[in-house]
Design a protein around this motif. Structure first.
Motif, short mmCIF file in Angstrom:
data_model
loop_
_atom_site.label_atom_id
_atom_site.label_comp_id
_atom_site.label_asym_id
_atom_site.label_seq_id
_atom_site.Cartn_x
_atom_site.Cartn_y
_atom_site.Cartn_z
N UNK A 89 0.87 -1.18 -0.13
CA UNK A 89 0.10 0.07 -0.16
C UNK A 89 0.98 1.22 0.00
N UNK A 90 0.56 2.15 -0.93
CA UNK A 90 1.18 3.46 -1.15
C UNK A 90 2.13 3.41 -2.22
N UNK A 91 2.40 2.16 -2.67
CA UNK A 91 3.24 2.14 -3.99
C UNK A 91 2.49 2.25 -5.44
N UNK A 92 3.11 3.19 -6.32
CA UNK A 92 2.35 3.27 -7.59
C UNK A 92 2.82 2.59 -8.85
N UNK A 93 3.78 1.63 -8.30
CA UNK A 93 4.42 0.69 -9.51
C UNK A 93 3.31 0.37 -10.63
N UNK A 94 2.29 -0.07 -10.22
CA UNK A 94 1.31 -0.80 -11.02
C UNK A 94 -0.05 0.11 -11.50
N UNK A 95 0.37 1.39 -11.52
CA UNK A 95 -0.69 2.38 -11.89
C UNK A 95 -0.45 2.77 -13.51
N UNK A 96 -1.53 2.78 -14.08
CA UNK A 96 -1.70 3.24 -15.54
C UNK A 96 -1.05 2.26 -16.44
N UNK A 97 -1.10 0.85 -16.25
CA UNK A 97 -0.86 0.00 -17.28
C UNK A 97 -1.67 -0.26 -18.38
N UNK A 98 -1.38 -0.82 -19.46
CA UNK A 98 -2.37 -1.06 -20.50
C UNK A 98 -2.32 -2.36 -20.82
#
Length: 213
Positions: free
Chosen positions: A182-191
């Motif tokens: 929680x708090x990590x954005x590594x997997x945000x806005x994949x496609x």
């Protein structure tokens, strides 16, 4: 009464386009103003539930007239939100699937509480999704197949403090046995790079959010 799929229309942001997703045998629940939305668009809720503090007396009478069943509760003397009341009634019908719409809006507290209902459904073996014009949200605890539904992005966010063993196939940015906290954005806005992708999780619960601006 057992049904295959329950659609819950709550009182948040509602898109008339969601009405096209209603199937003939769906059980329709309108939560508070969500019931008025259904009635105003020519739909007949199987159940209207809530405190109905966001509708007028005349609107409540319309809901009462055009709903198969109405369950009203006191707006002060209650412990659950209208959406959770609707969700509990849906679960009691032992459906294979629950779809919630109108559960995202300006109230962040209500939005987060509604996201947590995905976990309640998963723990009872019920497939559940939050679906509207801008988002399609599901929860993965082991394996999920992600279909291209026309949204621009797919983001993965932990619902539990740590999610391990995350492997993605069919995505622009793949992962293999990864860990997200929680708090990590590594997997945000994949496609997605294909019509479907797959998500594997070793341990923990992972939100799969398909979204567009």
């Amino acid at each position: 009464m057992t049904v295959n799929r329950v659609l819950i229309f709550a009182g948040g942001r509602l898109d008339p386009g969601m009405l096209r997703e209603v199937r003939p045998n769906d059980f329709l629940i309108g939560a508070d103003r969500g019931a008025l939305f259904l009635v105003e668009h020519g739909m007949k809720p199987d159940l209207a539930v809530g405190d109905f503090d966001s509708v007028s007396e005349e609107e409540l009478e319309r809901i009462r007239t055009y709903s198969i069943e109405l369950l009203a509760c006191d707006p002060v003397d209650k412990d659950l939100t209208d959406t959770e009341l609707a969700f509990d009634h849906a679960v009691r019908r032992n459906p294979a699937e629950i779809v919630l719409t109108g559960v995202i809006g300006t109230r962040l507290d209500h939005t987060l509480a509604n996201l947590h209902m995905l976990l309640r459904a998963a723990e009872q073996g019920i497939t559940c999704a939050i679906w509207d014009e801008y988002n399609y949200i599901t929860l993965c605890g082991s394996f999920s197949q992600v279909e291209d539904r026309g949204y621009s992005y797919v983001s993965l966010l932990p619902l539990t403090p740590v999610v391990t063993g995350i492997t993605l196939d069919g995505f622009m940015y793949p992962l293999h046995n990864a860990t997200l906290r929680i708090g990590q954005s590594l997997a945000v806005s994949n496609q997605l790079v294909a019509s479907t992708g797959t998500v594997h999780v070793g341990e923990g619960w992972l939100l799969i959010i398909q979204s567009r601006d």
